[in-house]
Design a protein around this motif. Sequence first.
Motif, short mmCIF file in Angstrom:
data_model
loop_
_atom_site.label_atom_id
_atom_site.label_comp_id
_atom_site.label_asym_id
_atom_site.label_seq_id
_atom_site.Cartn_x
_atom_site.Cartn_y
_atom_site.Cartn_z
N TRP A 212 3.51 1.86 -9.28
CA TRP A 212 2.69 0.68 -8.99
C TRP A 212 3.38 -0.11 -7.88
N GLU A 213 2.65 -0.38 -6.81
CA GLU A 213 3.22 -1.18 -5.72
C GLU A 213 3.05 -2.66 -6.05
N ASN B 23 8.96 -6.01 4.85
CA ASN B 23 9.49 -5.38 6.06
C ASN B 23 9.35 -3.86 6.00
N SER B 24 8.16 -3.41 5.66
CA SER B 24 7.78 -1.99 5.55
C SER B 24 8.43 -1.28 4.35
N SER B 25 9.23 -1.97 3.55
CA SER B 25 9.80 -1.40 2.33
C SER B 25 8.99 -1.88 1.14
N SER B 26 8.47 -0.96 0.37
CA SER B 26 7.61 -1.32 -0.75
C SER B 26 8.44 -1.51 -2.02
N ILE B 27 8.25 -2.65 -2.67
CA ILE B 27 8.87 -2.89 -3.97
C ILE B 27 7.87 -2.43 -5.03
N VAL B 28 8.25 -1.39 -5.77
CA VAL B 28 7.30 -0.74 -6.67
C VAL B 28 7.91 -0.63 -8.07
N MET B 29 7.04 -0.52 -9.05
CA MET B 29 7.45 -0.19 -10.42
C MET B 29 7.17 1.29 -10.62
N ASN C 291 13.81 4.33 -9.79
CA ASN C 291 13.80 3.33 -8.74
C ASN C 291 14.92 2.34 -9.01
N LEU C 292 15.73 2.03 -7.99
CA LEU C 292 16.90 1.20 -8.21
C LEU C 292 16.54 -0.23 -8.61
N GLY D 277 12.82 2.46 1.12
CA GLY D 277 12.33 2.40 -0.26
C GLY D 277 13.49 2.59 -1.22
N TRP D 278 13.22 2.38 -2.50
CA TRP D 278 14.27 2.43 -3.49
C TRP D 278 14.05 3.55 -4.51
N ASN D 279 13.08 4.42 -4.30
CA ASN D 279 12.90 5.58 -5.18
C ASN D 279 13.94 6.63 -4.82
N PHE D 280 15.09 6.57 -5.49
CA PHE D 280 16.22 7.36 -5.04
C PHE D 280 15.99 8.86 -5.19
#
Length: 577
Positions: A40-41, A46-52, A110-111, A167-170
């Motif tokens: 879920w976004e 700044n083009s980086s999506s914070i998502v669950m 996701n971190l 993004g933070w989806n490692f």
Amino acid sequence: MLWMVSMYISSMLFLVLSSVCCVGLSLVCLSSGQAWFIEWELLTVNSSSIVMTLILDWMSFMFLGFVMFISSMVLYYSGEYMSGDANVNRFMYLVLAFVLSMGFLIISPNLISILLGWDGLGLVSYVLVIYYQNEKSANAGMLTALSNRIGDVAILLAIALFFSCGGWNFLFYVDNMPDLSNKELLWGLLVMAGMTKSAQIPFSAWLPAAMAAPTPVSALVHSSTLVTAGVYLLIRFSAALEGSLSQMVLLLLASLTMFMAGLGANFEYDLKKIIALSTLSQLGVMMSILALGYPDLAFFHLLAHALFKALLFMCAGAIIHSVKDYQDIRMMGGLVYHMPLTGMCMSLANLALCGTPFLAGFYSKDVILEVAFMSPINLVAFVLYALATGLTVCYTMRLVYYTLSGDFNLGNLYSVSDNASVMTSPMMMLGVGAVFGGAALSWLIFPCPYMICMSLSFKTLALSVSAVGGLIGYMLNLVVVNYELNCLKVYSGTVFMGSMWFMPYLSTYGVSKNFLGGGEMYQKIGDMGWSEYYGGQGIYSVTTKGAGYLQVLQDNSMKVYMLSFLLWFIILFFMVI
């Protein structure tokens, strides 16, 4: 009372059903190779999506299943163990919150979303450690919380460094990391976070201190939840750690941790702390094999260890509960005659811990040791592996000697028995897992077994050092007269080895004296000194005096007017001249 009974039974049933569903879904994913990724976004920066994000693959499903199964047994066990507590319902809710936090951690790739479970574990563990509300519990809780905050800060810094990835989806980046200038720093932060949560050197002091929590919490925390969170995080990141400097540092520190914990357990007399140091030693095994590049073996040992370590803590809790809250093993003895079922389960868990063939611990520990001996490790790590394996059997036999065998040391007035079926039923369930769990996991996770080629001496090394360690651990206490007094002859060495190499001292008094003392000096000189004089208090003083002068000018006083006229007259006079 009926409501409380129904609560722990209903919680146990719900978690058992959830565990069966998770293990079934894990088998489906293993057979089909499928995984589900749900996202879920929430926000774009700044083009980086914070998502669950949620990841539902065979590993997360299987780990969730084990966590829920052990949690269900712990909750049912707590129905008897915590029955005399006035706040037993609060305890049940805290344990459920703990399980929920661990679930969030397991299914988050996701971190940012992983912080929900990561910080939830830290917060709830602090509340559970201080549950008994005394000074010792408060100190242990503060040490636990502050040690884990180091890892939390490392995760937050890693989130900032991951910003450049987009993004933070490692899971999307660990296999093919871009050429980041700060890549080694990022891996170092993640390894530090894993080491604090899994209590590796130099962050090991909090794990035995957390024994201030109730024993059912220890059975849950030290088997499958809090202490394994760091291992699980690094298992997910293992592909990116290949060949990095952090991996080599982790191997050395993890090997030292398992040796230090095994050595310290041989000098400890607190029943729960011996088992806690045993957990620390096994965490060192998981971290070291992970640093060698075998995350699947680390995960295998994590699951197998969870079964027999939860059983061992439950047996220890049953003994402590029966002997009226004694934890000193020197006050026990001969318990196998009075608590045969608990003694059988405890012996089973101890044998699984030692890696006795065809029990749960054997299938993971034996493969780990053989793969480690076959790997190109240095001599230091090799020697530490061998010594730690022998020390594990040594302190286990010592524990059996003091608690189960020998003479009964509690005195004449006692009532020690296995009558509490609410406590013995979960122990028997976990006992089945300790017997068959390792074989079942090895068939499921490794359908194609490892090909291990080594000489006969290396092949028998693990069993040889185990046999020698067991013999020493039992005979040293059986044969040597006044063993405790002989230790006093080398008092400084005994204190060093029995106090985890002074780590509890360095983590508490050492930090407060050296670092917090400097902070106190800075506070006196800076915050309460010059910065106060030129800062808030100085500005307040100048502003107050200026406001007073303005107030005097606005009072329409003739004295002020005459003084002002005289001042202007003098100024004009000198200008004309």
